[in-house]
Every structure is written in C-alpha cells, then in structure tokens.
Design a protein around this motif. Structure first.
Motif, PDB file in Angstrom:
ATOM      1  N   GLN A   1       0.758  -1.293   0.064  1.00  0.00           N
ATOM      2  CA  GLN A   1      -0.024  -0.035  -0.112  1.00  0.00           C
ATOM      3  C   GLN A   1       0.809   1.268   0.003  1.00  0.00           C
ATOM      4  O   GLN A   1       0.483   2.041  -0.928  1.00  0.00           O
ATOM      5  N   ILE A   2       2.013   1.191   0.826  1.00  0.00           N
ATOM      6  CA  ILE A   2       2.819   2.343   0.901  1.00  0.00           C
ATOM      7  C   ILE A   2       3.332   2.696  -0.585  1.00  0.00           C
ATOM      8  O   ILE A   2       3.548   3.865  -1.006  1.00  0.00           O
ATOM      9  N   CYS A   3       3.998   1.601  -1.135  1.00  0.00           N
ATOM     10  CA  CYS A   3       4.481   1.665  -2.438  1.00  0.00           C
ATOM     11  C   CYS A   3       3.238   2.249  -3.300  1.00  0.00           C
ATOM     12  O   CYS A   3       3.947   2.983  -4.504  1.00  0.00           O
ATOM     13  N   GLY A   4       2.289   1.699  -3.388  1.00  0.00           N
ATOM     14  CA  GLY A   4       1.343   2.261  -4.255  1.00  0.00           C
ATOM     15  C   GLY A   4       1.031   3.792  -3.959  1.00  0.00           C
ATOM     16  O   GLY A   4       0.747   4.449  -5.064  1.00  0.00           O
ATOM     17  N   LEU A   5       1.154   4.275  -2.789  1.00  0.00           N
ATOM     18  CA  LEU A   5       0.848   5.633  -2.362  1.00  0.00           C
ATOM     19  C   LEU A   5       1.878   6.310  -2.980  1.00  0.00           C
ATOM     20  O   LEU A   5       1.659   7.500  -3.731  1.00  0.00           O
ATOM     21  N   VAL A   6       3.140   5.975  -2.943  1.00  0.00           N
ATOM     22  CA  VAL A   6       4.229   6.864  -3.146  1.00  0.00           C
ATOM     23  C   VAL A   6       4.110   6.924  -4.751  1.00  0.00           C
ATOM     24  O   VAL A   6       4.523   7.898  -5.512  1.00  0.00           O
TER      25      VAL A   6
ATOM     26  N   ALA B   1       5.608   8.808   4.073  1.00  0.00           N
ATOM     27  CA  ALA B   1       5.517   7.246   3.693  1.00  0.00           C
ATOM     28  C   ALA B   1       6.821   6.471   4.071  1.00  0.00           C
ATOM     29  O   ALA B   1       6.609   5.416   4.386  1.00  0.00           O
ATOM     30  N   LEU B   2       8.092   6.917   3.615  1.00  0.00           N
ATOM     31  CA  LEU B   2       9.302   6.554   3.808  1.00  0.00           C
ATOM     32  C   LEU B   2       9.421   6.053   5.405  1.00  0.00           C
ATOM     33  O   LEU B   2       9.956   4.975   5.647  1.00  0.00           O
ATOM     34  N   GLN B   3       9.169   7.122   6.177  1.00  0.00           N
ATOM     35  CA  GLN B   3       9.122   6.753   7.616  1.00  0.00           C
ATOM     36  C   GLN B   3       8.082   5.849   8.113  1.00  0.00           C
ATOM     37  O   GLN B   3       8.553   4.781   9.039  1.00  0.00           O
ATOM     38  N   GLU B   4       6.971   5.851   7.551  1.00  0.00           N
ATOM     39  CA  GLU B   4       6.268   4.610   7.898  1.00  0.00           C
ATOM     40  C   GLU B   4       6.644   3.320   7.609  1.00  0.00           C
ATOM     41  O   GLU B   4       6.650   2.293   8.288  1.00  0.00           O
ATOM     42  N   MET B   5       7.217   3.448   6.247  1.00  0.00           N
ATOM     43  CA  MET B   5       7.811   1.956   5.886  1.00  0.00           C
ATOM     44  C   MET B   5       9.127   1.453   6.635  1.00  0.00           C
ATOM     45  O   MET B   5       9.373   0.335   6.886  1.00  0.00           O
ATOM     46  N   ARG B   6       9.905   2.657   7.016  1.00  0.00           N
ATOM     47  CA  ARG B   6      10.865   2.299   7.999  1.00  0.00           C
ATOM     48  C   ARG B   6      10.504   1.835   9.198  1.00  0.00           C
ATOM     49  O   ARG B   6      11.110   1.020   9.846  1.00  0.00           O
ATOM     50  N   GLY B   7       9.443   2.452   9.761  1.00  0.00           N
ATOM     51  CA  GLY B   7       8.925   1.798  10.980  1.00  0.00           C
ATOM     52  C   GLY B   7       8.135   0.468  10.932  1.00  0.00           C
ATOM     53  O   GLY B   7       8.312  -0.360  11.776  1.00  0.00           O
ATOM     54  N   LEU B   8       7.618   0.196   9.624  1.00  0.00           N
ATOM     55  CA  LEU B   8       7.089  -1.148   9.426  1.00  0.00           C
ATOM     56  C   LEU B   8       8.313  -2.002   9.551  1.00  0.00           C
ATOM     57  O   LEU B   8       7.963  -3.277  10.080  1.00  0.00           O
TER      58      LEU B   8
END
Length: 690
Positions: free
Chosen positions: A282-287, A311-318
């Motif tokens: 989902q994050i990749c699609g959003l970006v 979105a990147l920070q969220e991905m890092r947190g993920l």
C-alpha cells in the motif's frame, strides 16, 4: 653862467618834448605803446633848430676868445653811438636808419659833421642825449628780448600744458574706450555665461532624463533577471524535489523487498508477515501515485515531498516493527533453548567441579574472579539493540556497494570522492570559534542530506548525482563523527560540545545518521553499549583485541594509554550528544537519543563486571561531561547512584582513584554540597551570539 642856463633850457625843452615825457624804468611794462617809443626812429623837437642856431652862434663866440675846445671835451661826443635825426624844419634833412652798413656810414658822416659844426658843449649835451636814448633803446631791446623769452616760455608752457592736456584727453579717451570695451566684454561674458548655464542646464536635464531612463531600463532588466532566476530556481527546486521523490520511491521499494509475504522462519513457524507485506505494498502504491500525479501537473510541491517522506518513515517503522517482532520471536525461542540448556547444565554441574562458562572479559584482562551480584555480559535487550544497529549498518553498506566497489567508471569514482569530501570536510572544520560558523556547517551538511546542491572544493555536489549517493553520505558522515570523537575530542576535550551539538541536530533531522553513528561507535568502542565482547572458541587473540577496541597493526597492539585516550574521547562525545540539542531546530519533539539512554548506560555499566583501567576511566569521563545534566534530570536517584559508586562500587571492586576524583569539588565534596559543576567547554548563550 649864461651857457649853463641855456643847457637847462635845452634840457627843459627836451623834457617837454615827446621823448622827454617818456618814463624809463628798469622793469618795463609789457605794453606795446611803451615799446613803440623805443622802437620808432628818433625825432627832434620843433625847438631843435632854434637850439642848434643858438648853440652854434654861442659856440662861435666862445671859441674865439677861448680857442678850440680841448680834446677831452669832444672825446665823449665821438664815442657816442650814432643817432637817427630827423629835422622837422629843414628840407635838406631826411630820416636816417641805424640798421645796416649804409646807416653806419651816414652816422659817421654826421658825427664828423657835428664835430666840425657843433661846439663842444652842444656836442656833449647831444652826446648825453644820444647816450641816454641809446641806453633806453638798449634797455627796451633787453626788455623786449626778455618779454619775448617770457612769451616763448609762456608759449612753451602753454604748449606743454596743451600737450599734457591732450595726453590726459587721449588717456581719458583711451580709458573710456577701455571701459566701454570692458563693459562690452563683461556683457558678452555674461551673455556667454548665461548661454553656457542654459546649455549646462539643458545637458543636466538631458543627463537626468537619461539616468532615469537607464534606471528604468536597469530595473526592468533586473526584474526580468529576477523573474528568470525565480523561474530557474523554481525549476531546480522542482527537479530536486522530483529527484527526491524518485530516491524515496527507490528506498521504499528496496525496503518493501525486505518483506517477504511467504517468509516463514524455519524455527519460528508462528511468524506471519502478510500484514507487513500488505501495508508495504500500500505504501509503495501511495508513493507511486503521488509521483504520477506530480509528473502530470509538473514539478512536485514541498507538500508532496513531505507526504512521500512520511510514507518512507512509515515504511521504515514497518520494517523496524517486523524486525522487532522477528527478534522477539527469536529471543523467545532462544530463551526457551537457554532454559533447556540450564536444566542440562544443572545436571552436569552436579557431576563436574569446574565452571562450564567461558572466561569473562574481566578475567581475561586482570585475572580476577567474578564478583557476586554483577553480570558477566550485557542484558539481552541491549544486545538486541546492538545487533540491530550493526545489521542496519551492514544493510547501508550493501545499499551503496555499487558506488563503493566501482573501480572502472571514472565518473562514479569522481562522484564518490566529491560526496565523501562534502560529507567529511565540514565536520573536520567544527571548532569553538563562533556559533555562526557552526550554523553554516550545519546548514551545509543538512542541505547535502536533503538532496540540495552544495559547494565543495569549488565543485557542485549533490546526493542525487547517484542513486546510492544518499546511503553513502549517511554512512561516511556517521563514521566521521565517531572519528572526530576518537581523534579530536581525545586530544582536545572541549571540542566534544561543538561537535556534539552539530551531530545532535543532524541526528534529529536525519535519524538514520544517528543509527549509523551508534553502530560505528559500538564497533570502535563496545563499552559505549555497554558490553564486553567474550573470547569465543576459534577466535585469535589479535582479533579478540580488535573486538575490545584496541588498534592492532602488524601484530602489534597499541599502548594502553593511547587506547584509554581514544575510548575516553568517544565516551565524552557520546555523553555530550545525549544532553545537547541543536538550538535552531524543532524542539517540540523528544531528543532522538536523550538522557534516559545515558541513565541506562550508567546503570548497566555498574551492573557489569569492571575491567581494569577501562571502567574507571569511562565512568570518570562520562560523569564529568554528563553529571550535571543527569543531576538536574534525575535528582535524588542520581545522588543515590553516586553514593553507591563512592561507598560500595569503588572500594569493593578496586576502582582506581579516577572516579573518586570526580567527587572532589574545590574545598568540599560535591556530594556534601549537592551540586555538580558544569563541564569545562559547555556552550553558553554568548557562544551563539558571537
């Protein structure tokens, strides 16, 4: 007697004549009527004939008895000058002139006649009269001459006067002409000046109008250039933001590849990463959607960049949450295995008398036995944290392997060199000169990490020049901060604070730099974790010394003093970072690595088996730099730890005098005074105003 009487009669007759009535004066009057009597020919009176008759007759009578007169009596007559005599009564006499030679000859004939005719007395009287008249005539001539001279003088004087007056008149005329010429010249000059002034005024007006036109043209040109510059900057910023979006998208995709939806740990069958995979997709699609939208409408805005960064920070947190979940499962499995191993060891301990544990670092360094109540190694959570940082560092190295291992591409090698210089040179320039210089260094590093173009060595450098440029700069910058603590702070202890405040600000703006900084710090100084690496089976002593932080070159280990100095510099830098924040940053959030990490380090350090020299040195440096901040933060709890160090830890475990010196404050102990001074080199407010 009769003759004497006749003489007087003659004189009386002469005096009554026209000549006799003349008055003779030494000073002649300058009148023509007087001069006429002298200049006109002499005339005899009407009685001259009678006188001559009487005189001649009487003379004849006297001459008879007395004879001829003596020569003495006739001499004066012959000596008299000639006279011009005109007879009024006789026809035979004609006027005689006294000028010329003929007159002189006639006069001589008359004189002879008179001498022959006139008696001596008559001749004497006549001679007297002639002499008298001659005298008056001469005086008249003299007077006339004088008068002529006077007239000539007067004429000359009048001529001179007239000449002088003519000169004055000429001078006056010349003066008037000069004045008229001067007036005319002044009028012409005045007219010329007025014309020139008018011309200058026209020129000045022309220059003013030209200046105004030039200013307007220049302003228009500047306005056009500003608009072009703004447009160029807008395009450059848009391109930089677009490159930033692409780099974020690339990093997001790389992070998403680390999530395997079908990942099943061989020893952890219960781990399911499908939720992480779905959210990552989902994050990749959003970006990707944000990038497509911005590409359609032009360049991305700052809000688009902020959304992609979130979105990147969220991905890092993920990824971090996934790793923590995996680590927790692994830890749970390991704990179960350890419990099983402990059960087995208890059974073996009953049969064996020797210890089954491997030698601790304290035993390897000092040969001491483990004391009761202290841990041999660090806590599991601390070691997990340590391992996560090391894994993140290894992943970062793998992420820029293309740029670090490139040997054939000169362009990539040049980009690598420029990026390394742009990241490390500003850190080397940090000093205590002025706060403004630190701000310039911070801005330069922050701009480089933000994807902006910076100047380094006369060249323009940007992390967007290579897809792996940002990871490379992250890694090299963190490594440089640790090297500064190892070298600069070790030599100059005051340098810890300016370096720490810049590192803290960069850490807050770019958290990945902080993680890499800790990874480098723990690798070079494991006591900053803190943990003491154990000597494992198969590990050489040289490798084990490297694990402890010693520098080994050509199988030669560095001296203990140099080793302690380097460890001290890194610990002082770490202690300064956890208490400082960048004064110009956003202080609303918490410190990225605050004082609670320092409190945890101090507690774990005291719970572990001490090493000779190392533990005492590091405790002293840490408390000297961070003691004041910990005192203000934890207050009573901090004083309890200090009492524990002084009364139990130092005496019981033989800690050297270094730590004891920390408690000695001038003249009084800091424990008694309940005050720990600020460390030397602390950045005051005046430092930032300089």
């Amino acid at each position: 007697m009769e003759a004497r009487r006749l003489r007087w009669d003659t004189l009386a007759a002469l005096s009554s004549s026209s000549k006799g009535r003349l008055r003779y004066c030494r000073h002649w009057l300058q009148d023509e009527d007087i001069l006429e009597g002298c200049m006109s020919p002499l005339e005899l009176s009407p009685y001259s004939g009678w006188v001559l008759d009487r005189v001649i007759g009487q003379s004849d009578q006297e001459m008879a008895p007395s004879g001829s007169s003596t020569p003495n009596e006739s001499t004066p007559v012959t000596k008299q000058p000639s006279l011009e005599i005109t007879s009024a009564g006789k026809q035979g006499f004609s006027p005689l002139s006294s000028t010329g030679n003929d007159d002189r000859g006639l006069l001589e004939m008359d004189q002879e006649f008179f001498r022959a005719v006139l008696p001596s007395k008559v001749t004497e009287v006549e001679g007297c009269i002639q002499m008298y008249e001659e005298m008056h005539r001469l005086k008249g001539k003299e007077g006339l001459r004088q008068w002529q001279e006077q007239q000539e003088q007067m004429v000359r004087a009048v001529y001179d006067l007239a000449s002088e007056q003519l000169k004055r008149f000429d001078e006056l005329k010349e003066l008037k002409q000069h004045q008229e010429f001067q007036d005319l010249q002044e009028v012409m000059e005045k007219s010329s000046k007025e014309a020139q002034g008018q011309q200058e005024k026209l020129k000045e007006e022309h220059r003013h109008r030209a200046k105004v036109l030039n200013l307007k043209l220049r302003e228009a040109e500047q306005q056009r250039q500003r608009q072009e510059e703004l447009e160029r900057q807008r395009k450059e910023e848009g391109q930089e933001r677009l490159r930033r979006l692409y780099s974020i998208q690339e990093e997001v995709l790389q992070l998403n590849q680390q999530i395997d939806p079908n990942y099943k740990h061989k020893d952890l069958p219960r781990i399911d990463l499908s939720a992480y995979s779905n959210r990552g997709n989902q994050i990749c699609g959003l970006v990707s959607g944000l990038i497509r939208t911005t590409s359609e409408k032009g360049f991305p805005t700052q809000a688009d960049v902020a959304n992609t960064e979130r979105a990147l920070q969220e991905m890092r947190g993920l990824i971090s949450s996934m790793q923590q979940e995996i680590a927790a499962a692994v830890e749970e499995k390991r704990r179960r295995e350890e419990e099983e191993a402990k059960q087995k060891q208890k059974e073996l301990l009953k049969k064996e008398q020797t210890k089954a544990q491997t030698p601790t670092p304290a035993q390897q360094a000092g040969g001491k036995q483990q004391k009761e109540g202290l841990q041999v190694k660090a806590e599991e959570s601390t070691m997990q944290w340590y391992q996560q940082l090391q894994d993140a560092a290894e992943q970062c190295v793998a992420a820029f392997s293309g740029i670090s291992n490139c040997k054939d591409n000169n362009e990539v090698k040049k980009i690598k060199t420029d990026l390394q210089k742009a990241a490390t040179i500003p850190v080397s320039q940090i000093s205590r000169i002025a706060g403004s210089q630190l701000r310039e260094i911070f801005d330069k590093i922050n701009n480089l990490l933000s994807g902006k173009t910076v100047q380094s060595g006369g060249r323009s450098v940007s992390v967007t020049q290579h897809p792996q440029g940002l990871d490379f700069v992250y890694y090299k910058l963190a490594e440089k901060f640790v090297n500064q603590g190892e070298e600069e702070v070790a030599s100059h202890r005051d340098a810890a604070f300016p370096i720490a405040v810049v590192a803290s600000g960069i850490w807050e703006m770019h958290p990945r730099v902080g993680d890499l900084f800790l990874a480098h710090l723990h690798r070079k100084c494991p006591y900053a974790v803190p943990f003491y690496p154990a000597l494992k089976e198969g590990t050489s002593m040289e490798e084990y010394q490297r694990m402890l932080g010693y520098q080994v070159k050509d199988s030669k280990v560095e001296e203990q003093d140099h080793f302690l100095k380097r460890m001290s510099g890194m610990i002082r830098l770490y202690a300064a970072i956890i208490q400082l924040r960048w004064p110009y940053g956003n202080k609303q959030g918490p410190h990225p690595h605050g004082l609670h990490y320092g409190w945890r380090w101090l507690a774990q350090m005291l719970n572990m088996e001490p090493l000779a020299d190392v533990t005492a040195t590091l405790l002293y440096d840490f408390l000297e730099v961070c003691g004041n901040a910990l005192m203000k933060q934890y207050q009573a709890q901090f004083w309890k730890i200090l009492l524990l160090i002084r009364d139990d830890y130092c005496p019981r475990y033989g800690i050297c005098i270094h730590v004891s010196l920390f408690f000695v404050f001038p003249h009084q102990g800091c424990l008694q005074q309940k005050e720990i001074p600020l460390p030397k080199g602390t950045l005051q407010s005046s430092f930032w105003r300089s």
